[in-house]
Design a protein around this motif. Structure first.
Motif, short mmCIF file in Angstrom:
data_model
loop_
_atom_site.label_atom_id
_atom_site.label_comp_id
_atom_site.label_asym_id
_atom_site.label_seq_id
_atom_site.Cartn_x
_atom_site.Cartn_y
_atom_site.Cartn_z
N ASN A 156 100.34 -19.54 -20.45
CA ASN A 156 101.95 -18.22 -19.64
C ASN A 156 100.93 -16.79 -20.37
O ASN A 156 100.36 -16.66 -21.30
CB ASN A 156 102.95 -18.09 -20.99
N SER B 142 102.74 -14.10 -19.35
CA SER B 142 103.41 -13.26 -20.12
C SER B 142 102.84 -12.60 -21.56
O SER B 142 102.99 -13.42 -22.60
CB SER B 142 104.52 -13.36 -20.17
N SER C 298 106.07 -13.28 -23.87
CA SER C 298 105.67 -15.19 -24.51
C SER C 298 104.86 -15.40 -25.43
O SER C 298 105.30 -16.01 -26.11
CB SER C 298 105.92 -15.58 -23.23
N THR D 221 105.53 -17.09 -29.29
CA THR D 221 104.84 -18.16 -30.15
C THR D 221 103.63 -17.97 -31.23
O THR D 221 104.14 -18.42 -32.16
CB THR D 221 104.25 -18.48 -28.23
N GLU E 116 113.70 -24.83 -23.88
CA GLU E 116 112.77 -23.78 -23.18
C GLU E 116 113.59 -23.98 -21.90
O GLU E 116 114.28 -25.75 -22.08
CB GLU E 116 111.51 -24.46 -22.83
N THR F 74 104.21 -23.88 -21.79
CA THR F 74 104.49 -22.77 -23.25
C THR F 74 105.15 -23.60 -24.45
O THR F 74 105.27 -23.30 -25.74
CB THR F 74 104.96 -21.54 -22.40
N THR G 48 103.80 -23.81 -27.52
CA THR G 48 104.13 -23.17 -28.99
C THR G 48 104.26 -24.09 -30.11
O THR G 48 104.03 -24.11 -31.84
CB THR G 48 105.58 -22.89 -28.40
N GLU H 213 112.74 -18.91 -20.18
CA GLU H 213 112.47 -18.31 -21.34
C GLU H 213 112.60 -19.45 -22.13
O GLU H 213 112.57 -20.57 -21.93
CB GLU H 213 114.98 -18.92 -21.20
N GLN H 214 112.61 -19.12 -23.16
CA GLN H 214 112.20 -20.21 -25.09
C GLN H 214 112.73 -19.87 -26.02
O GLN H 214 112.92 -18.18 -26.29
CB GLN H 214 110.63 -20.55 -24.18
N HIS I 99 112.24 -15.70 -25.91
CA HIS I 99 111.60 -14.91 -25.48
C HIS I 99 111.93 -15.00 -23.95
O HIS I 99 112.90 -16.16 -23.03
CB HIS I 99 110.63 -14.94 -24.85
N THR J 94 111.95 -14.34 -19.55
CA THR J 94 111.26 -14.10 -18.78
C THR J 94 112.24 -13.16 -17.05
O THR J 94 112.67 -14.71 -16.96
CB THR J 94 110.39 -14.42 -17.84
#
Length: 252
Positions: free
Chosen positions: A105, A107, A110, A114, A131, A144, A148, A192-193, A208, A210
């Protein structure tokens, strides 16, 4: 020094974003823009390659680039720690191989999310990941989420597996490094996560979202500028921003 960049997957959303960033940058120059119809040898002569293609094509692109001595930044999904280990062996066995940077990722937020989840993981025995991505994302779980889960598992190496009751039931999600991961694919979302950690009388949620592809810009530029001097295999943007994380792998 101007860095000549070959972009594989140039016609996709991330590819078009990368092309705009390269055009606007003073120290980056587009060497080649590859689509699914392009020949991989169009990358030859580039200082660095960027793979934001498709999971089915990514392995061939990475192997070609590394084998040709071209450092490559990999932003394509689908790279588990096992697949990354194969590339590590390839790079190790070929002295002239180009460096490979796997960035699940781009970002910064993000990556920090993690890292926070891995930091908290040893203190909670119940951990699950939810996610969510746009309906067009072809793979699940996301790279991602895989990254994680693997880092959470690494962080808990001395504590044992998390509590994941009824993991045999399909609705409980896919187990990645022993962590249940639940994936949503639907319209109205970008990315999203949420990592939910449960303990005695409390839960901690690390989330998080995006909201715009612009969140990836700083990470893409950082990785492209770092790649020409990189050696071997690097996993995660966290390494480039100085986070002390385990080396488990993943894809976006």
């Amino acid at each position: 020094m101007t860095i000549r960049v070959a972009v594989a997957g140039a016609t996709g959303k991330m590819g078009r974003l990368a092309l705009d960033l390269i055009e606007a940058s003073d120290d980056l120059e587009l060497h080649a823009a590859l689509s699914s119809k392009s020949e991989l040898d169009e990358m030859l002569g580039a200082d660095v390659a960027l793979d934001v293609s498709h999971p089915a094509a990514s392995a061939g692109i990475v192997e070609f680039s590394a084998g040709a001595g071209i450092p490559i930044v990999v932003g394509t999904s689908g790279w588990s720690s096992e697949r990354i280990a194969d590339i590590e062996r390839f790079v190790r066995d070929h002295e002239e191989a180009g460096a490979v940077l796997f960035i699940p990722n781009f970002s910064i937020g993000s990556v920090l999310g993690t890292a926070f989840a891995a930091l908290a993981a040893p203190w909670f025995d119940s951990i699950e990941i939810v996610e969510a991505h746009h309906a067009g994302k072809v793979d699940s779980p996301s790279g991602t989420a895989v990254r994680t889960a693997e880092l959470v598992g690494e962080a808990r190496a001395g504590k044992g597996p998390v509590a994941a009751p009824h993991a045999d039931q399909r609705a409980r999600g896919q187990l990645v490094s022993g962590i249940p991961v639940h994936s949503l694919r639907m319209s109205g979302l970008l990315a999203e996560q949420r990592v939910v950690l449960g303990g005695d009388g409390e839960t901690l949620t690390i989330a998080h979202s995006t909201l715009s592809p612009s969140s990836y810009e700083a990470g893409i530029l950082l990785a492209l500028r770092h790649a020409p001097e990189a050696v071997g295999v690097t996993v995660g943007l966290g390494t480039l921003i100085g986070l002390d994380l385990p080396t488990a792998g993943g894809g976006e």
